[in-house]
Design a protein around this motif. Sequence first.
Motif, short mmCIF file in Angstrom:
data_model
loop_
_atom_site.label_atom_id
_atom_site.label_comp_id
_atom_site.label_asym_id
_atom_site.label_seq_id
_atom_site.Cartn_x
_atom_site.Cartn_y
_atom_site.Cartn_z
N ALA A 223 -11.63 -14.42 -49.44
CA ALA A 223 -10.35 -13.72 -49.56
C ALA A 223 -9.55 -13.73 -48.26
O ALA A 223 -8.37 -13.39 -48.27
CB ALA A 223 -10.57 -12.29 -50.03
N ASP A 224 -10.18 -14.12 -47.15
CA ASP A 224 -9.50 -14.03 -45.87
C ASP A 224 -8.26 -14.92 -45.77
O ASP A 224 -7.20 -14.46 -45.34
CB ASP A 224 -10.48 -14.35 -44.73
CG ASP A 224 -9.91 -13.97 -43.37
OD1 ASP A 224 -9.61 -12.78 -43.15
OD2 ASP A 224 -9.73 -14.87 -42.53
N PRO A 225 -8.34 -16.23 -46.16
CA PRO A 225 -7.13 -17.07 -46.08
C PRO A 225 -5.96 -16.54 -46.90
O PRO A 225 -4.82 -16.49 -46.40
CB PRO A 225 -7.62 -18.43 -46.60
CG PRO A 225 -9.09 -18.43 -46.31
CD PRO A 225 -9.53 -17.03 -46.53
N PRO A 226 -6.18 -16.08 -48.16
CA PRO A 226 -5.06 -15.52 -48.91
C PRO A 226 -4.44 -14.30 -48.23
O PRO A 226 -3.22 -14.14 -48.20
CB PRO A 226 -5.69 -15.17 -50.26
CG PRO A 226 -6.86 -16.08 -50.39
CD PRO A 226 -7.37 -16.24 -49.01
N LEU A 227 -5.29 -13.43 -47.67
CA LEU A 227 -4.77 -12.23 -47.02
C LEU A 227 -4.00 -12.58 -45.75
O LEU A 227 -2.94 -11.99 -45.46
CB LEU A 227 -5.92 -11.28 -46.69
CG LEU A 227 -6.66 -10.68 -47.90
CD1 LEU A 227 -7.86 -9.88 -47.45
CD2 LEU A 227 -5.71 -9.82 -48.71
N GLN A 228 -4.51 -13.57 -45.00
CA GLN A 228 -3.80 -14.01 -43.80
C GLN A 228 -2.42 -14.57 -44.18
O GLN A 228 -1.41 -14.30 -43.51
CB GLN A 228 -4.62 -15.10 -43.08
CG GLN A 228 -5.92 -14.58 -42.46
CD GLN A 228 -5.68 -13.79 -41.18
OE1 GLN A 228 -4.55 -13.45 -40.84
NE2 GLN A 228 -6.75 -13.48 -40.45
N ALA A 229 -2.39 -15.35 -45.27
CA ALA A 229 -1.12 -15.95 -45.70
C ALA A 229 -0.15 -14.87 -46.17
O ALA A 229 1.05 -14.93 -45.91
CB ALA A 229 -1.38 -16.96 -46.83
N ALA A 230 -0.67 -13.84 -46.85
CA ALA A 230 0.18 -12.76 -47.34
C ALA A 230 0.76 -11.96 -46.18
O ALA A 230 1.92 -11.55 -46.21
CB ALA A 230 -0.62 -11.85 -48.28
N ILE A 231 -0.06 -11.73 -45.16
CA ILE A 231 0.42 -11.01 -43.97
C ILE A 231 1.49 -11.83 -43.25
O ILE A 231 2.53 -11.31 -42.84
CB ILE A 231 -0.77 -10.70 -43.03
CG1 ILE A 231 -1.71 -9.68 -43.67
CG2 ILE A 231 -0.26 -10.18 -41.69
CD1 ILE A 231 -2.98 -9.43 -42.89
N ALA A 232 1.24 -13.15 -43.11
CA ALA A 232 2.20 -14.02 -42.45
C ALA A 232 3.52 -14.07 -43.20
O ALA A 232 4.60 -14.18 -42.61
CB ALA A 232 1.62 -15.43 -42.32
N ALA A 233 3.45 -13.94 -44.53
CA ALA A 233 4.66 -13.99 -45.35
C ALA A 233 5.37 -12.64 -45.39
O ALA A 233 6.44 -12.51 -45.95
CB ALA A 233 4.32 -14.44 -46.77
N GLY A 234 4.74 -11.62 -44.80
CA GLY A 234 5.37 -10.31 -44.77
C GLY A 234 5.22 -9.52 -46.05
O GLY A 234 5.88 -8.51 -46.26
#
Length: 262
Positions: A223-234
């Motif tokens: 789940a880490d990559p999706p969460l990182q991407a979601a954080i980066a996307a704001g």
Amino acid sequence: MKSLEFIGKLAPIAVEDMRRYGIPASLTIAQAILESNWGESGLTQKANNLFGIKGSGPAGSVWMPTTEYRGQDRYATTAQFRKYNNWSESVADHTRLILNGTKDKPTRYHGVLWEDYKTAATAIWKGGYATDPKYPQKLISIIETYDLQQYDLQGEVKEEDIVKLEALSAEVQRLQKQVHQLTENEAVQKQLLTKQESQINLMQNTLQSLQRLHTQPAVPTWADPPLQAAIAAGVIQDKQGSYDFYRMMTVLYRLGLFNASK
């Protein structure tokens, strides 16, 4: 084996599978009770088979007499049943059967996932798990007699999860408007809008599931990559959430939602 001892032995395994895969714990326990006669059936004693699953298992197989139904008519027959080394293997195989179904119909038992115990009891029977026409009512009676539905309740949804889901819903709506403005091709526009609408439905279904089930494990590696991407996307501010929230974020990530043009 006494009823409380039997339930106590299976409940932790059933609850863990419910948290991971959405199979109601009450259904798993009730099926084990019914199919194994509280662990006292000949099949369970000889093969550690709690659920009457046919075929060959990790420890081979055994042939046992059984009763089947053609409509309302009962008849006796002999069938090959799976043999396991222990009860944990039997429960794990039951979970795989519900998740993977059969070769001809992989989604055969998916009607039980993330559902209440009454719906799940009917869905497992309609999927073809048992031929007994009274099978759903037998499961429901066991669940209610022994209050097994208590194992389906894992606490209230956290307010922060609801806020995150609402933020995601707002983001989807924003992307819908953006797609409408940037896409001139009508066919592509309809396809993208349909995709976004499906995300709203997915989040609504997930919210309903979260209101029934809740757990807060550490962030899984997948789940880490999706969460990182979601954080980066704001879209979100941090990684904290429930297991169901991580699964939902992974689905959105794989659908490319966080990679959409802004």
